[in-house]
Design an enzyme around this catalytic site. Structure first.
Site, short mmCIF file in Angstrom:
data_model
loop_
_atom_site.label_atom_id
_atom_site.label_comp_id
_atom_site.label_asym_id
_atom_site.label_seq_id
_atom_site.Cartn_x
_atom_site.Cartn_y
_atom_site.Cartn_z
N HIS A 117 -5.41 24.02 32.63
CA HIS A 117 -5.47 23.25 31.38
C HIS A 117 -6.86 22.64 31.20
O HIS A 117 -7.42 22.66 30.10
CB HIS A 117 -4.43 22.12 31.40
CG HIS A 117 -3.01 22.59 31.41
ND1 HIS A 117 -2.06 22.06 32.25
CD2 HIS A 117 -2.36 23.53 30.66
CE1 HIS A 117 -0.89 22.65 32.02
NE2 HIS A 117 -1.04 23.54 31.07
N LYS A 142 12.20 22.92 27.61
CA LYS A 142 11.94 22.55 29.01
C LYS A 142 12.32 21.10 29.23
O LYS A 142 12.15 20.27 28.34
CB LYS A 142 10.44 22.69 29.33
CG LYS A 142 9.84 24.07 29.12
CD LYS A 142 8.33 24.04 29.39
CE LYS A 142 7.66 25.37 29.14
NZ LYS A 142 6.18 25.27 29.20
N ARG A 177 -2.97 33.50 29.99
CA ARG A 177 -3.15 34.08 31.33
C ARG A 177 -2.76 35.55 31.36
O ARG A 177 -3.18 36.29 32.23
CB ARG A 177 -2.31 33.31 32.35
CG ARG A 177 -2.85 31.94 32.69
CD ARG A 177 -1.81 31.08 33.33
NE ARG A 177 -0.67 30.93 32.42
CZ ARG A 177 0.29 30.01 32.55
NH1 ARG A 177 0.28 29.20 33.57
NH2 ARG A 177 1.25 29.91 31.66
O1 PNS Z 1 2.95 23.54 27.53
P1 PNS Z 1 3.80 24.20 26.50
O2 PNS Z 1 5.24 24.20 26.92
O3 PNS Z 1 3.28 25.55 26.13
O4 PNS Z 1 3.72 23.27 25.20
C1 PNS Z 1 4.44 23.61 24.07
C2 PNS Z 1 4.23 22.58 22.96
C3 PNS Z 1 4.66 21.19 23.43
C4 PNS Z 1 2.78 22.56 22.55
C5 PNS Z 1 5.12 23.06 21.76
O5 PNS Z 1 6.46 23.19 22.19
C6 PNS Z 1 5.03 22.14 20.56
O6 PNS Z 1 4.07 22.18 19.82
N1 PNS Z 1 6.06 21.30 20.38
C7 PNS Z 1 6.12 20.36 19.30
C8 PNS Z 1 7.18 20.79 18.27
C9 PNS Z 1 6.64 21.80 17.30
O7 PNS Z 1 5.65 21.61 16.64
N2 PNS Z 1 7.37 22.96 17.21
C10 PNS Z 1 7.09 23.98 16.24
C11 PNS Z 1 5.89 24.86 16.51
S1 PNS Z 1 5.98 25.71 18.02
#
Ligand code: PNS
Length: 170
Positions: free
Chosen positions: A17, A41, A92
């Site tokens: 990250h 998750k 990745r």
């Molecule tokens: O580390 P991750 O699990 O890839 O992160 C995912 C994250 C938190 C960035 C994604 O789930 C997110 O943007 N969640 C907020 C809700 C949202 O906007 N959902 C709609 C678009 S994916």
């Protein structure tokens, strides 16, 4: 000025990250790390812990000008609030693309936000938060995959409580 957001659950923040944030900083004038919730998750660390660990890692890496925020809702709403037009994420491999592409398309649909993918450093291609937690859960070494301080926080969060040990917690 271009504001870019590096979103993730960061449970926990890894050296992978950190590499993506450093590279986002080379692309955009202004970078915000956005600590969100992936509904699919369940998190080990609280949002407050994750924000604090990201902040510490960025400061240690000389990235003091990168902001860190927690967001409880939609990423596009945060982007609108911040005036951010770009999302930067690392890939990745094919598995990441399969997961990331629908999110990128959804964010573009909802808010016109473009996503830029950076190819992960191959030396960190195996470093995933889920694997780091799994290794730590069984007593393996994780400190060379995460910024300083993160390993201790993960181990503390995984440590069984007195209750779970069958002892009186009082
Ligand atoms: O580390 P991750 O699990 O890839 O992160 C995912 C994250 C938190 C960035 C994604 O789930 C997110 O943007 N969640 C907020 C809700 C949202 O906007 N959902 C709609 C678009 S994916």
């Amino acid at each position: 000025m271009t504001t870019a957001v590096c979103p993730g659950s960061f449970d926990p923040f890894t050296l992978g990250h950190l590499d993506v944030v450093r590279r986002a900083r080379a692309i955009a004038d202004d970078v915000v790390v956005a600590v969100g919730t992936n509904a699919g998750k369940s998190a080990l660390l609280t949002p407050e812990q994750r924000v604090a660990l990201v902040r510490g890692a960025l400061d240690d890496a000389g990235l003091e000008d990168v902001r860190v925020v927690a967001f409880p809702g939609l990423l596009v709403d945060l982007c609108r609030e911040l005036g951010a037009t770009l999302v930067v994420k690392g890939l990745r491999g094919g598995g990441d693309l399969d997961a990331e592409l629908p999110m990128a398309l959804m964010n573009r649909h909802l808010g016109g936000v473009e996503t830029v993918f950076v190819a992960a450093d191959p030396a960190l291609g195996h470093v995933a938060s889920s694997l780091v937690k799994d290794v730590a859960r069984y007593g393996g070494a994780i400190d060379d995959m995460v910024p300083p301080g993160v390993g201790d926080a993960v181990r503390a969060a995984l440590a069984p409580t007195a209750d779970e040990n069958g002892k009186d917690a009082r």
